[in-house]
Design an enzyme around this catalytic site. Structure first.
Site, PDB file in Angstrom:
ATOM      1  N   ASN A   1      -1.892 -10.753   8.407  1.00  0.00           N
ATOM      2  CA  ASN A   1      -2.689  -9.653   8.620  1.00  0.00           C
ATOM      3  C   ASN A   1      -4.061 -10.240   8.120  1.00  0.00           C
ATOM      4  O   ASN A   1      -4.347 -10.419   7.021  1.00  0.00           O
ATOM      5  CB  ASN A   1      -2.254  -8.560   7.860  1.00  0.00           C
ATOM      6  CG  ASN A   1      -3.215  -7.334   7.880  1.00  0.00           C
ATOM      7  OD1 ASN A   1      -3.459  -6.839   9.043  1.00  0.00           O
ATOM      8  ND2 ASN A   1      -3.942  -7.089   6.989  1.00  0.00           N
ATOM      9  N   GLU A   2      -4.924 -10.096   9.163  1.00  0.00           N
ATOM     10  CA  GLU A   2      -6.254 -10.222   8.848  1.00  0.00           C
ATOM     11  C   GLU A   2      -6.872 -11.194   7.795  1.00  0.00           C
ATOM     12  O   GLU A   2      -7.223 -11.064   6.629  1.00  0.00           O
ATOM     13  CB  GLU A   2      -6.882  -8.781   8.240  1.00  0.00           C
ATOM     14  CG  GLU A   2      -6.985  -7.856   9.218  1.00  0.00           C
ATOM     15  CD  GLU A   2      -7.680  -6.415   8.900  1.00  0.00           C
ATOM     16  OE1 GLU A   2      -8.272  -6.569   7.615  1.00  0.00           O
ATOM     17  OE2 GLU A   2      -7.657  -5.359   9.437  1.00  0.00           O
TER      18      GLU A   2
ATOM     19  N   HIS B   1       1.063  -9.211   4.545  1.00  0.00           N
ATOM     20  CA  HIS B   1      -0.195  -8.391   4.369  1.00  0.00           C
ATOM     21  C   HIS B   1      -0.893  -8.501   3.024  1.00  0.00           C
ATOM     22  O   HIS B   1      -0.986  -7.738   2.227  1.00  0.00           O
ATOM     23  CB  HIS B   1       0.272  -6.921   4.677  1.00  0.00           C
ATOM     24  CG  HIS B   1      -0.978  -6.145   5.161  1.00  0.00           C
ATOM     25  ND1 HIS B   1      -0.925  -5.491   6.376  1.00  0.00           N
ATOM     26  CD2 HIS B   1      -2.241  -5.756   4.696  1.00  0.00           C
ATOM     27  CE1 HIS B   1      -2.163  -4.652   6.345  1.00  0.00           C
ATOM     28  NE2 HIS B   1      -2.713  -4.814   5.350  1.00  0.00           N
TER      29      HIS B   1
ATOM     30  N   GLN C   1       0.886  -1.258  -0.113  1.00  0.00           N
ATOM     31  CA  GLN C   1       0.121  -0.174   0.116  1.00  0.00           C
ATOM     32  C   GLN C   1       0.690   1.298   0.104  1.00  0.00           C
ATOM     33  O   GLN C   1       0.363   2.185  -0.369  1.00  0.00           O
ATOM     34  CB  GLN C   1      -0.903  -0.190   1.163  1.00  0.00           C
ATOM     35  CG  GLN C   1      -1.958  -1.011   1.075  1.00  0.00           C
ATOM     36  CD  GLN C   1      -3.051  -1.179   2.223  1.00  0.00           C
ATOM     37  OE1 GLN C   1      -2.557  -1.896   3.256  1.00  0.00           O
ATOM     38  NE2 GLN C   1      -4.025  -0.465   2.056  1.00  0.00           N
TER      39      GLN C   1
HETATM   40  C1  BGC Z   1      -6.185  -3.593   6.274  1.00  0.00           C
HETATM   41  C2  BGC Z   1      -5.548  -2.580   5.627  1.00  0.00           C
HETATM   42  C3  BGC Z   1      -6.683  -1.446   4.968  1.00  0.00           C
HETATM   43  C4  BGC Z   1      -7.687  -0.969   6.139  1.00  0.00           C
HETATM   44  C5  BGC Z   1      -8.630  -0.083   5.558  1.00  0.00           C
HETATM   45  C6  BGC Z   1      -7.699  -3.332   6.809  1.00  0.00           C
HETATM   46  O1  BGC Z   1      -8.582  -4.271   6.679  1.00  0.00           O
HETATM   47  O2  BGC Z   1      -5.485  -4.397   7.012  1.00  0.00           O
HETATM   48  O3  BGC Z   1      -4.659  -2.907   4.696  1.00  0.00           O
HETATM   49  O4  BGC Z   1      -6.010  -0.333   4.255  1.00  0.00           O
HETATM   50  O5  BGC Z   1      -8.245  -2.189   6.418  1.00  0.00           O
HETATM   51  O6  BGC Z   1      -9.633  -0.497   4.829  1.00  0.00           O
END
Ligand code: BGC
Length: 378
Positions: free
Chosen positions: A165-166, A121, A17
């Site tokens: 990540n998530e 990520h 990003q």
């Molecule tokens: C993610 C980011 C994203 C942010 C805003 C999170 O779910 O880890 O990569 O930019 O939310 O949407």
């Protein structure tokens, strides 16, 4: 608001990003989908909006960006390592890129900021994508090899690691809705991906510890506060964490919104703003008896109308949880910079720092100072 003396305050970013010039499954997907996404926006955003390209050129400007974070009083920073840079071809590790991230860690330490390093990520090297990505049986093996390589080189200088990540966001978009790479819609693949990710985490956890026994290793998930449904909360917030409960040293919370309808909403995806929801989520995880870090919390707000209040109110609830005895140890605002917001491109503006993506000029937003005041206890 009161925070412990050694509380960590900072902001977060992710490689794809902000860095610029990445070559991975997402950059390929962007090229294929930019026209379509621009059309779907009714022409509001041109195709370039949907191409990460130079992003924030953070790859070259990280020192300047860390100077800004330091000037804002941050004592920690979360970033991610781009797997496709470290291992552009299967089994072929690029030492120059390791050196780059060593410099990133060093730059943080020199500025008195504790690095929090994410290993995945969401983006994948193209060779890993071609093998089936996170849905490949071999994913855990390849991810663990990459994680070990990074830990062998950076392990001594990094204490905090976020392997993944998530997983909940990535697997639901990639394998259920099918609107993100690899655009699948299959419950079977969704569960397989979750299984392999959990396995990948468990392997990486051990290997990171092998290189640095005092490392603190965890994951972060996107938590949503479901005010009405425990079932939703279990599946969305806790399903993956259950799978890895024997191998995590802390709970990482990413929190943006709840399901409560009557609340104020953000301009991005109409998310209901619900600061108390963060407190409720902290209540949901406190029983694990592990330290808690708020790894992401933020708002897209180009005009900076709402960010100051957003930060203040969320931190008030964090402070309340701490005063009641919950072991919350850090807070990272998402994001340090206006960055590339995946399939939405550049228009959502999450940054404490505004970025002009043409000139790369940075401007600190007024709301960033609110966080600084809170950090300084003003
Ligand atoms: C993610 C980011 C994203 C942010 C805003 C999170 O779910 O880890 O990569 O930019 O939310 O949407």
């Amino acid at each position: 608001m009161r925070f412990p003396k050694d509380f960590l305050f900072g902001a977060a970013t992710s490689a794809h990003q902000v860095e610029g010039n990445n070559h991975n499954d997402w950059s390929e997907w962007e090229k294929k989908n930019a026209e379509r996404l621009s059309k779907a926006s009714g022409g509001k955003y041109p195709p370039e909006n949907y191409i990460s390209g130079r992003a924030c050129d953070h790859y070259n400007r990280f020192r300047e960006d860390f100077d800004i974070a330091k000037s804002l009083g941050h004592n920690a920073h979360r970033f991610s390592i781009e797997w496709s840079r470290i291992e552009p071809k299967e089994g072929n590790f690029n030492e120059k890129e390791i050196e780059h991230y060593r410099e990133v860690v060093k730059a943080l330490r020199e500025r008195g900021m504790e690095p929090f390093v994410t290993l995945w990520h969401w983006t994948l090297p193209l060779w890993m994508r071609d093998k089936g990505g996170v849905c490949s049986k071999e994913f855990p093996k390849y991810f663990a090899r990459y994680a070990e390589h990074v830990a062998r080189h950076l392990g001594k200088d990094v204490k905090y690691w976020i392997t993944l990540n998530e997983t909940n966001v990535q697997t639901s978009h990639g394998y259920l809705k099918g609107d993100w790479p690899p655009e699948k819609r299959s419950l079977f693949k969704y569960f397989a991906a979750n299984r392999y990710l959990a396995n990948a985490h468990a392997k990486a956890y051990k290997l990171i510890k092998k290189h640095n026994p005092s490392a603190q290793v965890g994951v972060t998930e996107l938590f949503i506060y479901f005010s009405q449904s425990r079932i939703k909360s279990f599946f969305w917030n806790h399903f993956f964490l259950r799978k890895i409960k024997t191998c995590q040293d802390f709970i990482g919370i990413d929190y943006y919104f709840s399901d409560r309808k009557e609340k104020e909403r953000s301009e991005f995806l109409d998310w209901p703003i619900d600061p108390e929801g963060l407190y409720k989520i902290i209540q949901e995880v406190k029983g694990c008896g592990k330290p808690v870090y708020i790894i992401e919390n933020g708002i897209a707000d180009a005009k900076d109308f709402r960010r100051e209040k957003f930060i203040k109110e969320h931190l008030e609830w964090v402070s309340k949880a701490i005063s009641e005895g919950v072991d919350v140890r850090g807070y990272f605002y998402w994001s340090l910079l206006d960055n590339f917001e995946w399939d939405k491109g550049f228009w959502p503006r999450f940054g404490l720092v505004e970025v002009d993506h043409k000139t790369m000029e940075r401007k600190i937003r007024p709301s960033a100072k609110k966080l600084t005041e809170i950090i300084k206890g003003l």
